[in-house]
Write a protein that holds these residues in place. Structure first.
Motif, mmCIF file in Angstrom:
data_model
loop_
_atom_site.group_PDB
_atom_site.id
_atom_site.type_symbol
_atom_site.label_atom_id
_atom_site.label_comp_id
_atom_site.label_asym_id
_atom_site.label_seq_id
_atom_site.Cartn_x
_atom_site.Cartn_y
_atom_site.Cartn_z
ATOM 1 N N LEU A 189 37.552 43.142 24.694
ATOM 2 C CA LEU A 189 38.093 42.248 25.710
ATOM 3 C C LEU A 189 39.591 42.017 25.494
ATOM 4 N N SER A 190 40.003 41.905 24.238
ATOM 5 C CA SER A 190 41.425 41.731 23.927
ATOM 6 C C SER A 190 42.220 42.960 24.353
ATOM 7 N N GLU A 191 41.648 44.136 24.161
ATOM 8 C CA GLU A 191 42.319 45.375 24.585
ATOM 9 C C GLU A 191 42.460 45.419 26.101
ATOM 10 N N TYR B 69 37.410 38.618 33.673
ATOM 11 C CA TYR B 69 36.829 37.847 32.574
ATOM 12 C C TYR B 69 37.684 37.972 31.319
ATOM 13 N N ALA B 70 38.156 39.178 31.044
ATOM 14 C CA ALA B 70 38.997 39.389 29.865
ATOM 15 C C ALA B 70 40.324 38.653 29.991
ATOM 16 N N VAL B 71 40.914 38.697 31.186
ATOM 17 C CA VAL B 71 42.200 38.032 31.417
ATOM 18 C C VAL B 71 42.053 36.524 31.257
ATOM 19 N N ARG B 72 40.939 35.977 31.687
ATOM 20 C CA ARG B 72 40.704 34.533 31.594
ATOM 21 C C ARG B 72 40.729 34.062 30.143
ATOM 22 N N GLY B 73 40.166 34.838 29.245
ATOM 23 C CA GLY B 73 40.162 34.457 27.840
ATOM 24 C C GLY B 73 39.096 33.417 27.512
ATOM 25 N N LEU B 74 39.048 33.006 26.254
ATOM 26 C CA LEU B 74 37.986 32.118 25.778
ATOM 27 C C LEU B 74 38.518 30.790 25.240
ATOM 28 N N LEU B 75 39.762 30.448 25.581
ATOM 29 C CA LEU B 75 40.359 29.235 25.034
ATOM 30 C C LEU B 75 39.577 27.985 25.438
ATOM 31 N N LEU B 76 39.182 27.889 26.699
ATOM 32 C CA LEU B 76 38.431 26.721 27.156
ATOM 33 C C LEU B 76 37.082 26.645 26.453
ATOM 34 N N CYS B 77 36.421 27.787 26.298
ATOM 35 C CA CYS B 77 35.128 27.814 25.604
ATOM 36 C C CYS B 77 35.283 27.356 24.160
ATOM 37 N N LEU B 78 36.331 27.831 23.496
ATOM 38 C CA LEU B 78 36.578 27.438 22.108
ATOM 39 C C LEU B 78 36.845 25.936 22.007
ATOM 40 N N LEU C 217 43.689 46.899 40.963
ATOM 41 C CA LEU C 217 42.279 47.147 40.692
ATOM 42 C C LEU C 217 41.501 47.635 41.912
ATOM 43 N N GLU C 218 42.209 47.938 43.012
ATOM 44 C CA GLU C 218 41.515 48.319 44.233
ATOM 45 C C GLU C 218 40.645 49.556 44.045
ATOM 46 N N GLY C 219 41.065 50.471 43.183
ATOM 47 C CA GLY C 219 40.311 51.705 42.998
ATOM 48 C C GLY C 219 39.130 51.557 42.063
ATOM 49 N N GLN C 220 38.962 50.413 41.446
ATOM 50 C CA GLN C 220 37.877 50.212 40.504
ATOM 51 C C GLN C 220 36.674 49.582 41.197
ATOM 52 N N SER C 221 35.505 49.702 40.540
ATOM 53 C CA SER C 221 34.302 49.075 41.075
ATOM 54 C C SER C 221 34.422 47.562 40.956
ATOM 55 N N ARG C 222 33.612 46.839 41.703
ATOM 56 C CA ARG C 222 33.668 45.373 41.669
ATOM 57 C C ARG C 222 33.308 44.858 40.276
ATOM 58 N N TRP C 223 32.375 45.538 39.614
ATOM 59 C CA TRP C 223 31.981 45.129 38.272
ATOM 60 C C TRP C 223 33.142 45.305 37.291
ATOM 61 N N ALA D 27 35.541 42.573 37.800
ATOM 62 C CA ALA D 27 35.022 41.302 37.297
ATOM 63 C C ALA D 27 35.172 41.218 35.777
ATOM 64 N N VAL D 28 34.902 42.328 35.101
ATOM 65 C CA VAL D 28 35.064 42.357 33.640
ATOM 66 C C VAL D 28 36.531 42.180 33.276
ATOM 67 N N ARG D 29 37.418 42.828 34.060
ATOM 68 C CA ARG D 29 38.856 42.669 33.818
ATOM 69 C C ARG D 29 39.282 41.207 34.014
#
Length: 262
Positions: A240-242, A31-40, A18-24, A27-29
């Motif tokens: 996010l799943s994609e 967030y997507a990798v983290r998933g929502l299991l804990l939130c659920l 991800l070095e070539g991508q912006s910090r945002w 961060a979104v990547r």
């Protein structure tokens, strides 16, 4: 902890990609990798507490206190204008969510606030002209759309508090100082979650205010705009799943080319 470790490894392996991508974008990547299991999981705990606690009789000294809280809440909602009601609901709920994001303290406050909410529901049920079981009042809460925004927002806030606590523990326990970037990553995740919780609670407050203003039966009309919001959330979650799948596919080729020992 195994799942958390697997997520950690995936995030670490992606850092080079991800070095070539912006910090945002990174961060979104993350967030997507983290998933929502804990939130659920936290959301399901909320639902369980809200249904379980009202079935338990008041402990000595509780009944008077929570009936007083219920009366105060009823007076506030009946005398406030629409804009004032929105402001009161949003600021109260937002303050709760921000406390829930505090590492360590947040999860304790989450448990206390859920207990208090369930007890106030039971007190309101006692105050009805014809008293009803507290669980019936909780069911009524779940047939209106604002609960499906407000409760998940608290789950997101508490989950972020737990992730922050985990990151702090990992950084403090790493004597070699190899986790400097962990807190930076988590601060970005905190920013994303603050944004998400702010939007969720603002929309939830708008729905709850509208439900109160419209009254008992007309409140069900709020399901019409909520369907549009639910579809938007579905599309965002699909995206996010994609992103998560793309991240996993990026890691797999690098793993395949790693030399094997033995």
């Amino acid at each position: 902890m195994v799942a958390s470790s697997g997520m950690e490894n995936l995030e670490n392996e992606l850092s080079g990609e991800l070095e070539g991508q912006s910090r945002w974008d990174r961060a979104v990547r993350d967030y997507a990798v983290r998933g929502l299991l804990l939130c659920l999981t936290l959301f399901l705990i909320e639902v369980g507490v809200l249904f379980l606690v009202p079935s338990i009789p008041f402990f000595p000294g509780e009944k008077g206190y929570y009936i007083s809280q219920a009366n105060q809440l009823s007076n506030t909602t009946s005398h406030a204008s629409g804009p004032q009601l929105f402001y009161d609901i949003f600021t109260n709920n937002y303050r709760i969510s921000l406390i829930e994001m505090i590492p360590g303290l947040g999860v304790i406050f989450f448990a206390i606030s859920m207990y208090v909410t369930a007890r106030v529901s039971l007190a309101i049920a006692f105050n009805e002209p014809q008293p009803v079981p507290g669980a019936v009042l909780v069911i009524l809460l779940f047939i209106l759309p604002h609960s499906y925004l407000e409760l998940p927002a608290y789950a997101v806030a508490t989950a972020e508090g737990l992730y922050l606590l985990y990151a702090i523990i990992k950084v403090l326990s790493n004597s070699r100082g190899g986790d400097e970037g962990r807190m930076t990553k988590e601060v970005w995740q905190l920013g994303i979650n603050v944004l998400i919780v702010t939007v969720m609670l603002a929309v939830a407050a708008l729905f709850e205010t509208t439900e109160i203003v419209l009254g008992a039966f007309n409140a069900f009309l709020t399901w019409i705009p909520f369907i549009g919001i639910a579809y938007l959330v579905y599309r965002l979650n699909k995206r996010l799943s994609e992103i998560r799948k793309e991240a996993q596919m990026q890691v797999q080729p690098s793993r395949a080319t790693e030399p094997t020992s033995g």
